[in-house]
Design a protein around this motif. Structure first.
Motif, PDB file in Angstrom:
ATOM      1  N   GLY A   1      10.359  -0.821  -6.253  1.00 26.40           N
ATOM      2  CA  GLY A   1      10.904  -2.244  -5.818  1.00 26.40           C
ATOM      3  C   GLY A   1       9.934  -2.494  -5.178  1.00 26.40           C
ATOM      4  N   GLN A   2      10.110  -3.934  -4.359  1.00 21.17           N
ATOM      5  CA  GLN A   2       9.433  -5.118  -3.526  1.00 21.17           C
ATOM      6  C   GLN A   2       9.001  -4.175  -2.198  1.00 21.17           C
ATOM      7  N   ASN A   3       9.470  -3.465  -1.693  1.00 21.63           N
ATOM      8  CA  ASN A   3       9.289  -2.848  -0.283  1.00 21.63           C
ATOM      9  C   ASN A   3       7.577  -1.891  -0.658  1.00 21.63           C
ATOM     10  N   PHE A   4       6.726  -3.360   0.472  1.00 24.65           N
ATOM     11  CA  PHE A   4       5.344  -1.908   0.525  1.00 24.65           C
ATOM     12  C   PHE A   4       5.171  -0.471   0.738  1.00 24.65           C
ATOM     13  N   ASP A   5       6.542  -0.606   2.710  1.00 25.58           N
ATOM     14  CA  ASP A   5       6.749   0.554   2.835  1.00 25.58           C
ATOM     15  C   ASP A   5       7.335   1.877   2.328  1.00 25.58           C
ATOM     16  N   SER A   6       8.024   1.847   1.049  1.00 32.07           N
ATOM     17  CA  SER A   6       9.032   2.632   0.228  1.00 32.07           C
ATOM     18  C   SER A   6       7.654   2.740  -0.504  1.00 32.07           C
ATOM     19  N   LYS A   7       6.549   2.298  -1.156  1.00 30.58           N
ATOM     20  CA  LYS A   7       4.947   2.617  -2.144  1.00 30.58           C
ATOM     21  C   LYS A   7       4.343   3.479  -1.065  1.00 30.58           C
ATOM     22  N   ILE A   8       3.993   2.960  -0.543  1.00 33.56           N
ATOM     23  CA  ILE A   8       3.626   4.405   1.023  1.00 33.56           C
ATOM     24  C   ILE A   8       3.949   5.020   1.287  1.00 33.56           C
ATOM     25  N   LYS A   9       5.727   5.459   0.806  1.00 35.49           N
ATOM     26  CA  LYS A   9       5.922   6.314   1.455  1.00 35.49           C
ATOM     27  C   LYS A   9       5.945   7.287   0.191  1.00 35.49           C
ATOM     28  N   LEU A  10       6.424   6.844  -1.155  1.00 29.80           N
ATOM     29  CA  LEU A  10       5.873   7.788  -1.870  1.00 29.80           C
ATOM     30  C   LEU A  10       4.436   8.421  -1.976  1.00 29.80           C
ATOM     31  N   ALA A  11       3.598   7.272  -1.863  1.00 29.24           N
ATOM     32  CA  ALA A  11       1.879   8.128  -1.566  1.00 29.24           C
ATOM     33  C   ALA A  11       1.882   9.528  -0.545  1.00 29.24           C
ATOM     34  N   ARG A  12       2.910   9.333   0.682  1.00 31.36           N
ATOM     35  CA  ARG A  12       2.225  10.096   1.151  1.00 31.36           C
ATOM     36  C   ARG A  12       3.244  11.446   1.127  1.00 31.36           C
TER      37      ARG A  12
ATOM     38  N   ALA B   1      -2.943   9.668   8.012  1.00 28.42           N
ATOM     39  CA  ALA B   1      -3.939   8.743   8.169  1.00 28.42           C
ATOM     40  C   ALA B   1      -4.134   7.417   7.050  1.00 28.42           C
ATOM     41  N   THR B   2      -4.489   8.010   6.925  1.00 25.65           N
ATOM     42  CA  THR B   2      -4.613   6.556   6.022  1.00 25.65           C
ATOM     43  C   THR B   2      -3.303   6.056   4.933  1.00 25.65           C
ATOM     44  N   CYS B   3      -3.016   6.670   4.726  1.00 31.86           N
ATOM     45  CA  CYS B   3      -1.406   6.533   4.887  1.00 31.86           C
ATOM     46  C   CYS B   3      -1.048   4.736   5.954  1.00 31.86           C
ATOM     47  N   ASP B   4      -1.017   5.770   7.457  1.00 29.00           N
ATOM     48  CA  ASP B   4      -0.485   4.981   8.197  1.00 29.00           C
ATOM     49  C   ASP B   4      -1.721   3.485   8.498  1.00 29.00           C
ATOM     50  N   SER B   5      -3.144   3.649   7.991  1.00 27.00           N
ATOM     51  CA  SER B   5      -3.415   2.272   8.510  1.00 27.00           C
ATOM     52  C   SER B   5      -3.791   1.505   7.313  1.00 27.00           C
ATOM     53  N   ILE B   6      -2.985   2.210   6.335  1.00 22.28           N
ATOM     54  CA  ILE B   6      -2.325   0.987   5.001  1.00 22.28           C
ATOM     55  C   ILE B   6      -1.273   0.327   5.913  1.00 22.28           C
ATOM     56  N   GLN B   7      -0.551   1.078   6.080  1.00 18.41           N
ATOM     57  CA  GLN B   7       0.650   0.236   6.313  1.00 18.41           C
ATOM     58  C   GLN B   7       0.581  -0.882   8.122  1.00 18.41           C
ATOM     59  N   TYR B   8      -0.503  -0.590   8.597  1.00 18.90           N
ATOM     60  CA  TYR B   8      -0.981  -1.264   9.565  1.00 18.90           C
ATOM     61  C   TYR B   8      -1.590  -2.615   9.353  1.00 18.90           C
TER      62      TYR B   8
ATOM     63  N   PHE C   1     -10.699  -2.895   2.823  1.00 25.71           N
ATOM     64  CA  PHE C   1     -12.194  -2.359   1.657  1.00 25.71           C
ATOM     65  C   PHE C   1     -12.195  -1.016   1.318  1.00 25.71           C
ATOM     66  N   LYS C   2     -12.474   0.085   2.361  1.00 26.61           N
ATOM     67  CA  LYS C   2     -12.840   1.202   2.361  1.00 26.61           C
ATOM     68  C   LYS C   2     -11.566   1.905   2.244  1.00 26.61           C
ATOM     69  N   SER C   3     -10.725   2.091   3.073  1.00 25.12           N
ATOM     70  CA  SER C   3      -8.749   2.379   2.436  1.00 25.12           C
ATOM     71  C   SER C   3      -8.988   2.029   1.004  1.00 25.12           C
ATOM     72  N   ALA C   4      -8.913   0.953   0.090  1.00 27.67           N
ATOM     73  CA  ALA C   4      -8.570   0.673  -0.549  1.00 27.67           C
ATOM     74  C   ALA C   4      -9.046   1.219  -1.776  1.00 27.67           C
ATOM     75  N   CYS C   5     -10.639   2.078  -1.871  1.00 28.50           N
ATOM     76  CA  CYS C   5     -11.611   3.000  -2.256  1.00 28.50           C
ATOM     77  C   CYS C   5     -11.058   3.913  -2.537  1.00 28.50           C
ATOM     78  N   THR C   6     -10.903   4.467  -0.835  1.00 32.78           N
ATOM     79  CA  THR C   6      -9.815   5.449  -0.876  1.00 32.78           C
ATOM     80  C   THR C   6      -8.608   6.152  -1.928  1.00 32.78           C
ATOM     81  N   VAL C   7      -7.448   5.018  -2.491  1.00 31.88           N
ATOM     82  CA  VAL C   7      -6.586   4.594  -2.696  1.00 31.88           C
ATOM     83  C   VAL C   7      -6.990   4.585  -4.142  1.00 31.88           C
ATOM     84  N   LEU C   8      -8.015   3.838  -4.581  1.00 40.16           N
ATOM     85  CA  LEU C   8      -8.433   4.187  -6.234  1.00 40.16           C
ATOM     86  C   LEU C   8      -8.979   4.987  -6.992  1.00 40.16           C
ATOM     87  N   SER C   9      -9.709   5.520  -5.209  1.00 40.80           N
ATOM     88  CA  SER C   9     -10.492   7.217  -6.148  1.00 40.80           C
ATOM     89  C   SER C   9      -9.857   8.394  -6.133  1.00 40.80           C
ATOM     90  N   SER C  10      -7.986   8.524  -5.427  1.00 43.07           N
ATOM     91  CA  SER C  10      -7.421   9.138  -5.390  1.00 43.07           C
ATOM     92  C   SER C  10      -6.612   9.358  -6.489  1.00 43.07           C
TER      93      SER C  10
END
Length: 331
Positions: free
Chosen positions: A74-85, A93-100, A127-136
């Motif tokens: 859906g449209q909710n960003f937090d739900s996307k992070i929740k799935l990744a978590r 910690a990266t999930c938390d930072s991305i939400q902030y 930017f560094k956190s995004a690299c972590t997401v992409l590489s994972s």
């Protein structure tokens, strides 16, 4: 998938160009580009979990909770992070930072908040956190098409890509992007510390003004802080309900306010500056960027209401003083 990842490289490289300018307007644009990459990648990850569930539904139970996947699509960003978590795509910690950081993007874009002094550092850290997401993220299926168009920005990182070497090629691209970001001066912790200190000093200055311009006998900071909370509260629905539930009637305005001020369990009952300074010192000692961002964001969120009340009380008192001065001049 080759086109998808190439497009993400394109946006990330463009974001690097914006960050290199070290200007708040370019930093804001970089933050939006990076946030878009993260959201698109997390959405693609959710799509893969949906396809994975669909493929295996005839043979076993879904590997991922369908409701969790549906929410992430859906449209909710937090739900996307929740799935990744939950699926452990990236560290907690990266999930938390991305939400902030997504919240900063929203306030910078939708509310026009400038976040001067910290925006560049935040964008670089994002930017560094995004690299972590992409590489994972390892896609369920690698694919390419004859219509794929690789931009010159993406080609700088992946060259003329061999389909059978897609994964290692893109892994190298994420690593290279991260290495470029590491060459930029990372001052996030010190920038957050400076901004938090300025925030505390502004509140301290407001309290000093309220103390110095009290009418009648001096009250002290504890009473002033209660007063800052009383006035917004008594005019709210919660305040009126509290008065009704506790049989506090408006026969006498002064007595009414005094009863609520003395009986209500106020969130802040004393001068918060000493504890705030302790939190500031804790941030200054922090070495971990994720933890530092959490400390800063938690402080700003947890103190926002009382800081707003104090600031509004200062503005109202200042306006009252100015009106008194104007009235005296008119006599």
């Amino acid at each position: 998938m080759l086109q998808f990842f190439a497009d993400q490289i394109d946006q990330m490289d463009l974001a690097l160009d914006q960050l290199a300018m070290h200007d708040r307007n370019f930093d804001r644009f970089a933050l939006m580009l990076i946030d878009n990459v993260v959201e698109l990648t997390l959405h693609k990850y959710a799509q893969d979990r949906f396809y994975e569930n669909d493929m295996w539904k005839r043979f076993s139970n879904p590997s991922t909770d369908p409701k969790l996947v549906a929410a992430a699509l859906g449209q909710n960003f937090d739900s996307k992070i929740k799935l990744a978590r939950i699926k452990k795509l990236i560290p907690p910690a990266t999930c938390d930072s991305i939400q902030y950081l997504h919240t900063f993007r929203n306030t910078a874009y939708h509310r026009g908040l400038r976040h001067d002094g910290i925006l560049h550092s935040l964008a670089l850290f994002y930017f560094k956190s995004a690299c972590t997401v992409l590489s994972s993220f390892s896609p369920l299926i690698w694919s390419s098409g004859s219509g794929d168009k690789i931009s010159h920005r993406a080609a700088k990182y992946i060259g003329k890509i061999d389909f059978f070497m897609s994964r290692p090629t893109f892994d190298s691209a994420w690593k290279r992007l991260s290495e470029v970001a590491e060459t930029m001066n990372d001052t996030m912790i010190s920038d957050l510390h400076f901004d938090m200190r300025e925030t505390i000093e502004r509140t301290d200055s407001s309290l000093n003004f309220l103390e110095e311009n009290e009418f009648g006998s001096p009250k002290g900071r504890a009473s002033i802080i209660i007063d800052c909370q009383v006035w917004p509260f008594i005019n709210s629905k919660a305040g009126k309900k509290y008065a009704e539930d506790n049989n506090i009637t408006i026969n006498n305005t002064g007595n009414y306010i005094e009863q609520i001020a003395s009986s209500y369990p106020w969130p802040v009952k004393s001068d918060p500056l000493p504890s705030w300074m302790n939190r500031l010192d804790s941030l200054a000692r922090e070495k971990d960027s994720d933890a530092a961002l959490k400390k800063y964001c938690d402080f700003m969120k947890q103190t926002d209401e009382i800081r707003t009340h104090i600031s509004e009380a200062e503005s109202q008192l200042d306006a009252h003083i100015q009106n008194m001065i104007d009235a005296h001049r008119d006599k």
